[in-house]
Design an enzyme around this catalytic site. Structure first.
Site, short mmCIF file in Angstrom:
data_model
loop_
_atom_site.label_atom_id
_atom_site.label_comp_id
_atom_site.label_asym_id
_atom_site.label_seq_id
_atom_site.Cartn_x
_atom_site.Cartn_y
_atom_site.Cartn_z
N SER A 197 -13.09 -9.37 2.07
CA SER A 197 -11.77 -9.38 1.42
C SER A 197 -11.20 -7.97 1.40
O SER A 197 -11.80 -7.06 0.82
CB SER A 197 -11.89 -9.90 -0.01
OG SER A 197 -10.75 -9.50 -0.76
N ARG A 245 0.82 -1.21 0.00
CA ARG A 245 0.00 0.00 0.00
C ARG A 245 0.86 1.26 0.00
O ARG A 245 0.55 2.23 -0.70
CB ARG A 245 -0.95 -0.02 1.21
CG ARG A 245 -2.11 -1.02 1.01
CD ARG A 245 -2.75 -1.37 2.33
NE ARG A 245 -3.96 -2.18 2.21
CZ ARG A 245 -3.98 -3.49 1.99
NH1 ARG A 245 -2.84 -4.16 1.83
NH2 ARG A 245 -5.14 -4.14 1.91
N ASP A 293 -4.42 -15.81 6.48
CA ASP A 293 -3.12 -16.30 6.00
C ASP A 293 -2.42 -17.19 7.04
O ASP A 293 -1.35 -17.74 6.77
CB ASP A 293 -2.19 -15.11 5.68
CG ASP A 293 -2.71 -14.31 4.50
OD1 ASP A 293 -3.48 -14.85 3.69
OD2 ASP A 293 -2.34 -13.12 4.39
C1 S3P Z 1 -4.40 -8.95 1.90
C2 S3P Z 1 -5.66 -9.46 2.06
C3 S3P Z 1 -5.94 -10.90 2.19
C4 S3P Z 1 -4.68 -11.71 2.51
C5 S3P Z 1 -3.52 -11.28 1.67
C6 S3P Z 1 -3.20 -9.81 1.90
C7 S3P Z 1 -4.22 -7.49 1.78
O1 S3P Z 1 -6.50 -11.37 0.98
O2 S3P Z 1 -4.92 -13.08 2.32
O3 S3P Z 1 -2.36 -12.03 1.98
O4 S3P Z 1 -3.09 -6.99 1.92
O5 S3P Z 1 -5.21 -6.80 1.53
P1 S3P Z 1 -8.08 -11.27 0.66
O6 S3P Z 1 -8.43 -9.84 0.56
O7 S3P Z 1 -8.24 -11.99 -0.64
O8 S3P Z 1 -8.77 -11.97 1.79
#
Ligand code: S3P
Length: 439
Positions: free
Chosen positions: A169, A30, A321
């Site tokens: 998500s 980010r 994760d």
């Molecule tokens: C993340 C969101 C998660 C996570 C990924 C990192 C992020 O995925 O599994 O390792 O940085 O926004 P999802 O948004 O698909 O759940």
């Protein structure tokens, strides 16, 4: 240094020491992406220098930002107040977060960009992001198969949407919010459980206003279009998802005491630590402080005889994760650890349910697979297996930790991808007293 074709973890005596986790992967992506979209200078400290993030750094430069490495984890991004059409293909490597957030960011500008990734990323679904972005007005050409990379994005004048997620998500939420920054109207995302909120927090640090409210059915995030971002300073704290590995080793290798300093304690990321405590882990947090707009602390794990539990499904978003390493520690617990409501694990860097089930079974652990979960029955672990990782960093590290407390060594294939999230993992573990090596 050449990448070994396999790594073996041998049973360890006891582990001890104080280490620091690498920078948080979510925040590192980010910081680079927002820095590229912003006008002015963004200085980042503690950036994770893993392969996924380096790919996002190259993407930021290809979209027109000036990206410089000033020192270890210390980066400078000079944004142009918007993204330009890149001349080259944006190769996001192994990074789902990188590609999904960048597609959302690109969608809001009148540009075109072609996105691609490695073999694992090419297998992962993209429509969860392109669907809502298309309803805002972006266009997508699937260049191979629908819903899969490579894809060409045509950004432009977007209109805000109200989007309701069926599964929480953070990647989908973030892609929509980044597109919403340049859409007309107020974009909202409703999620059933609160997913990690680094985008909301960091956008505020870049000068945007973001609303977050708890409403009956879940959490609503809203953001008005037309908000410019302004470069800022970002201090990236340690990644709780990486800290989980040395801490897990501390819990399962008898006689151990391992401290990881500077771990981010955002409540949307700490589900694993709460789960371990529920399982009877001796896990203590000290020196709580603030860094980079996040709660941070030092975590100490001491060897503990864990007991199996039913992991609350509502916790899934805060530890999605972490189920691979949770299941590796559950293999040593008394009784059954039941993990459900985690179908999302099947569309991560690999099908993580299938690979953990296969790997644990190969190591002599009793595991039952379900479509959206799995159950591990703990006890003494035999080990003594060659485990297939499909190049998934967390599958590799989870089985190496298992090998440290098993009766016989555990070998994993394709360990090169560990560098994606945890460069220096093997060296750090060996400094704590582990024996992980090529033979
Ligand atoms: C993340 C969101 C998660 C996570 C990924 C990192 C992020 O995925 O599994 O390792 O940085 O926004 P999802 O948004 O698909 O759940």
């Amino acid at each position: 240094m050449t990448t070994p074709s396999q790594l073996t973890a041998r049973p360890a005596r006891s582990l001890a020491g104080v280490v620091r986790a690498p920078g948080d992967k979510s925040m590192s992506h980010r910081a680079l992406i927002f820095g590229a979209m912003a006008s002015g200078v963004t200085e980042i400290e503690g950036l994770l220098e893993g392969d996924d993030i380096l790919a996002t750094g190259r993407a930021a430069a290809a979209f027109g930002a000036r990206v410089e490495r000033l020192g270890d984890g210390h980066w400078r991004v000079e944004g142009q107040g918007g993204l330009k059409s890149p001349a080259e293909v944006i190769d996001c490597g192994n990074a789902g977060t990188g590609v999904r957030l960048l597609m959302g960011a690109a969608a809001g500008y009148p540009i075109q960009a072609r996105f691609d990734g490695d073999a694992s990323l090419r297998k992962r679904p993209m429509k969860r992001v392109t669907g809502p972005l298309a309803s805002m007005g972006a266009r997508f050409d699937w260049l191979a198969d629908e819903d899969r990379l490579p894809v060409r994005v045509h950004g432009g004048a977007l209109g805000a949407i109200d989007y309701v997620q069926s599964v929480a998500s953070a990647q989908v939420k973030s892609a929509i919010l980044l597109a919403g920054l340049n859409a007309s109207g107020v974009t909202t995302v409703l999620e059933p459980e609160k997913s990690r909120d680094h985008t909301e927090r960091m956008l505020r640090a870049f000068g945007a206003e973001v609303g977050v409210e708890e409403i009956g059915e879940g959490w609503k995030v809203s953001l008005a279009g037309g908000q410019p971002l302004k470069g800022t300073f970002v201090a990236v704290p340690g990644d709780p998802s990486s800290a989980a590995f040395p801490l897990a080793a501390g819990l399962v290798v008898p006689g151990s005491e391992v401290t990881v300093e500077g771990v981010m304690l955002n409540l949307q990321r700490t589900g694993l630590f709460q789960t371990w405590i529920d399982m009877g882990a001796d896990l203590t947090i000290s020196n709580r402080r603030q860094a980079g707009g996040e709660d941070v602390g030092d975590i100490t794990a001491r060897y503990s005889q864990l007991k199996g539990i039913v992991v609350p499904e509502a916790r899934a978003a805060s530890m999605i994760d972490e189920y691979p390493i949770l299941s590796a520690t559950a293999a040593f617990a008394d009784g059954r650890t039941i993990m459900r409501g985690i179908g999302e694990m099947r569309v991560k860097e690999s099908d993580r349910i299938a690979l953990m089930v296969a790997g644990l079974q190969a190591c002599g652990v009793q595991v039952e697979e379900e479509p959206e979960g799995f159950t591990v029955t703990g006890g003494p672990v035999r080990g003594g297996a060659n485990v297939t990782t499909h190049s998934d960093h967390r599958i590799a590290m989870s089985h190496l930790i298992l090998g440290l407390a098993a009766a016989e060594p555990v070998t994993v294939d394709e360990p090169g991808m560990i560098a994606t999230s945890f460069p220096g993992f093997v060296e750090m573990m060996n400094r704590l007293g582990a024996a992980i090596g090529e033979a």
